[in-house]
Motif scaffolding. Structure first.
Motif, short mmCIF file in Angstrom:
data_model
loop_
_atom_site.label_atom_id
_atom_site.label_comp_id
_atom_site.label_asym_id
_atom_site.label_seq_id
_atom_site.Cartn_x
_atom_site.Cartn_y
_atom_site.Cartn_z
N ARG A 1 42.52 39.81 37.46
CA ARG A 1 42.24 39.22 36.17
C ARG A 1 40.74 39.19 35.89
NH1 ARG A 1 42.66 33.88 39.11
NH2 ARG A 1 40.85 32.66 38.46
N VAL A 2 40.39 38.82 34.69
CA VAL A 2 39.01 38.50 34.34
C VAL A 2 39.04 37.17 33.60
CG1 VAL A 2 39.06 39.77 32.13
CG2 VAL A 2 36.87 39.35 33.28
N ASP A 3 38.07 36.31 33.87
CA ASP A 3 37.98 35.01 33.20
C ASP A 3 36.87 35.07 32.17
OD1 ASP A 3 39.97 34.07 34.81
OD2 ASP A 3 38.66 32.93 36.15
N ILE A 4 37.20 34.73 30.93
CA ILE A 4 36.24 34.81 29.83
C ILE A 4 36.14 33.46 29.15
CG2 ILE A 4 35.69 35.96 27.64
CD1 ILE A 4 37.47 38.29 28.62
N GLY A 5 34.92 33.04 28.85
CA GLY A 5 34.77 31.76 28.17
C GLY A 5 33.33 31.43 27.87
N GLY B 1 23.98 44.40 35.42
CA GLY B 1 23.11 44.70 34.30
C GLY B 1 23.46 43.99 33.01
N ILE B 2 24.51 43.16 33.03
CA ILE B 2 24.92 42.40 31.86
C ILE B 2 24.55 40.94 32.07
CG2 ILE B 2 26.88 41.73 30.41
CD1 ILE B 2 28.31 44.25 31.51
N ILE B 3 23.93 40.33 31.07
CA ILE B 3 23.47 38.95 31.21
C ILE B 3 24.56 38.00 30.75
CG2 ILE B 3 21.62 37.32 30.71
CD1 ILE B 3 20.83 39.96 32.14
N THR B 4 25.00 37.16 31.69
CA THR B 4 25.99 36.13 31.37
C THR B 4 25.39 34.77 31.71
OG1 THR B 4 26.99 36.42 33.56
CG2 THR B 4 27.95 37.67 31.73
N VAL B 5 26.17 33.70 31.57
CA VAL B 5 25.65 32.35 31.76
C VAL B 5 26.36 31.69 32.93
CG1 VAL B 5 27.27 31.34 30.10
CG2 VAL B 5 25.08 30.21 30.53
N GLY C 1 36.06 42.39 30.04
CA GLY C 1 35.08 41.30 30.10
C GLY C 1 33.67 41.78 29.87
N GLU C 2 33.34 42.94 30.43
CA GLU C 2 32.00 43.51 30.26
C GLU C 2 31.72 43.84 28.80
OE1 GLU C 2 31.34 46.82 32.80
OE2 GLU C 2 31.44 45.65 34.65
N SER C 3 32.73 44.35 28.10
CA SER C 3 32.52 44.74 26.70
C SER C 3 32.19 43.52 25.85
CB SER C 3 33.76 45.46 26.16
OG SER C 3 34.87 44.58 26.06
N ILE C 4 32.83 42.38 26.15
CA ILE C 4 32.55 41.15 25.41
C ILE C 4 31.15 40.64 25.74
CG2 ILE C 4 33.21 38.72 25.16
CD1 ILE C 4 36.13 39.64 25.50
N ALA C 5 30.78 40.70 27.02
CA ALA C 5 29.45 40.25 27.43
C ALA C 5 28.36 41.13 26.82
CB ALA C 5 29.34 40.25 28.95
N GLU D 1 30.37 33.31 29.25
CA GLU D 1 30.51 33.22 30.70
C GLU D 1 31.69 34.10 31.07
OE1 GLU D 1 30.49 30.14 34.43
OE2 GLU D 1 29.57 29.68 32.51
N VAL D 2 31.47 35.00 32.00
CA VAL D 2 32.52 35.90 32.46
C VAL D 2 32.56 35.86 33.98
CG1 VAL D 2 33.46 38.24 32.40
CG2 VAL D 2 32.11 37.41 30.48
N LYS D 3 33.74 35.64 34.54
CA LYS D 3 33.93 35.70 35.98
C LYS D 3 34.73 36.96 36.29
CE LYS D 3 31.70 31.97 36.63
NZ LYS D 3 30.29 32.13 37.00
N PHE D 4 34.04 37.93 36.89
CA PHE D 4 34.67 39.20 37.22
C PHE D 4 35.34 39.10 38.59
CE2 PHE D 4 31.02 40.25 34.51
CZ PHE D 4 31.66 40.93 33.49
#
Length: 462
Positions: free
Chosen positions: A223-227, A278-282, A318-322, A404-407
């Motif tokens: 899965r991927v967690d998005i929020g 290379g993608i900046i998340t929080v 998830g990466e595309s959203i980030a 925030e994305v948890k890969f």
């Protein structure tokens, strides 16, 4: 030199594998290969003054190096089978808890003494949550804090550095099966060993997929967690955080029946950037040192997404959203909850006039242009649900950071000993897709180390 055991990655899984092997079989020759720096050399160039945003270093000091991505986390070790991974499905629930408690003992021994162990056992908030359509998950949690967590890692490294060969700034490019074991190819050297433990964490997800493909090791999509990350005045949640510290709360949305959960709660903490491929998340951190505490508490609200046919790559989604968030905000975006509800973009002026002082310099924006409607609707529902047990969460000035994305790594096909179809090749920690936390990853390292020791002892006896 032919090593007895090769370990790829110096995150929690790799560290505790090395620790257990050194303690119980000190005669073994062990090498640890890590793409990042040793702990004292891990420095992010973002200083908030001259460097305000990620400059995409060759190796991210926050995500890679001794201690892994958890080195600068808030050092929460959750002892539970309710979340944090599915290690128990391989080794049994009782064994998983025993190993997590063993890891906790080691952390306390190496600098964590005096830190508090929290527990949900007997808490009144369980009933309060149920009364408001929320579920509080069971757990005990040791909170080391970012500062004490660093001390623990430093002490463990000092224990290991003269007994293990560490190769820092050494990215493994290829894993080969050879007659006597395994060969690791880096940019400038070849390292060989009889057995190999792979513990590359979430940041090594793409590398892990490449290795599994090259060695024809079966995997399945995870899965991927998005929020988002929510930041509120600490007083709003203090009744819960003072007793539980880390509360994992789950809510099933009325509209879509999706599960939204709290994650990584940081009382009196700070919101931080995180670099994922290379993608900046929080993300968020907190500290034990009273001088480093802030007036705010932050936590993530995440929605899990699984995909099957025809699209299977959850991480790519998830990466595309980030990336979209990075494109619109130049990195992490921040929005007042009141502005999100009114369908308008936040501005510097609106945030400055609000009652919540942001702890991260993020770009004011509109998260509704980034997050899919279904996910965003679920997050908004969850904020109102939390407001019932902690009035004030749904205030207009509450800050929402995104994304925030948890890969999660592809789940690798492993035996009950976390061994691949190749004898002596083990995959542990978050890189396996089996664990999703510091405690589970560390426990998996101890488990595999003990399995290797048992096998070697049997071989000697024969």
């Amino acid at each position: 030199m032919m090593y007895d055991v090769l370990i790829i990655g110096a995150g929690p899984g790799g560290i505790f594998s090395a620790y257990e092997l050194v303690k119980k079989m000190p005669e073994l020759k062990i090498a640890v290969l890590e793409s990042g720096n040793e702990l004292k050399k891990r420095r992010c160039p973002i200083d908030g003054d001259k460097v305000k945003r990620c400059i995409h270093c060759k190796t991210c000091a926050i995500m890679n190096g001794f201690g892994g991505a958890g080195a600068f986390s808030d050092g929460k070790y959750n002892i539970t089978n309710d979340f944090g991974g599915t290690l128990y499905s391989y080794i049994g629930k009782k064994k998983a808890i025993e190993l997590m408690e063993y890891v906790d003992d080691i952390n306390v021994k190496y600098g964590g003494k005096g830190t508090k162990m929290y527990s949900t056992a007997g808490t009144k908030f369980k009933k309060t949550c149920i009364q408001n359509k929320l579920t509080l998950l069971e757990a005990s949690v040791r909170h080391l804090g970012t500062d004490i967590n660093y001390v623990v890692l430093e002490n463990i490294y000092n224990e290991l550095k003269d007994k293990v060969d560490f190769f820092f700034n050494t990215a493994v490019r290829k894993v080969e099966c050879v007659e006597n074991g395994y060969r690791l190819l880096t940019d400038d050297q070849i390292v060989e060993g009889k057995q190999c433990i792979v513990s590359v964490g979430r940041s090594g997800s793409k590398w892990m997929e490449m290795v599994c493909k090259e060695l024809d090791i079966p995997t399945k999509s995870n899965r991927v967690d998005i929020g988002v990350r929510v930041e509120i005045p600490a007083v709003i949640f203090e009744d819960i955080t003072d007793e539980l510290y880390e509360s994992k709360i789950v809510y099933r949305t009325e509209k879509f029946e999706d599960k939204v959960r709290t994650f990584c709660m940081n009382p009196h903490g700070i919101v931080v950037n995180e670099n994922a491929n290379g993608i900046i998340t929080v993300n968020g951190h907190s500290f034990e040192d009273a001088l480093k505490k802030t007036e705010n508490t932050n936590f993530a609200l995440l929605v899990a997404k699984h995909f099957s046919e025809p699209f299977k790559d959850s991480n790519e989604y998830g990466e595309s959203i980030a990336r979209l968030s990075n494109m619109l905000g130049g990195g992490v975006m921040v929005q007042r909850f009141g502005d999100l509800e009114r369908g308008r973009r936040s501005t510097h002026k609106r945030i400055e006039e609000g009652s919540v002082r942001p702890t991260l310099a993020a770009t004011p924006g509109d998260l509704s242009l980034v997050l899919p409607k279904r996910i965003l609707d679920g997050i908004i529902e969850m904020i109102y649900a939390l407001d019932k047990i902690a009035p004030g969460v749904a205030n207009d000035d509450t800050l929402i950071y995104g994304v925030e994305v948890k890969f999660y790594n592809m789940e690798v096909e492993l035996s009950e000993n976390l061994e691949t179809k190749y004898k002596g090749l083990y995959i542990i920690g978050d890189g396996s897709g089996v664990t999703h936390s510091l405690s589970h990853a560390s426990a998996s390292g101890v488990y595999v180390a003990n399995h290797i020791i048992r096998e070697r002892n049997i071989h000697v006896e024969e």
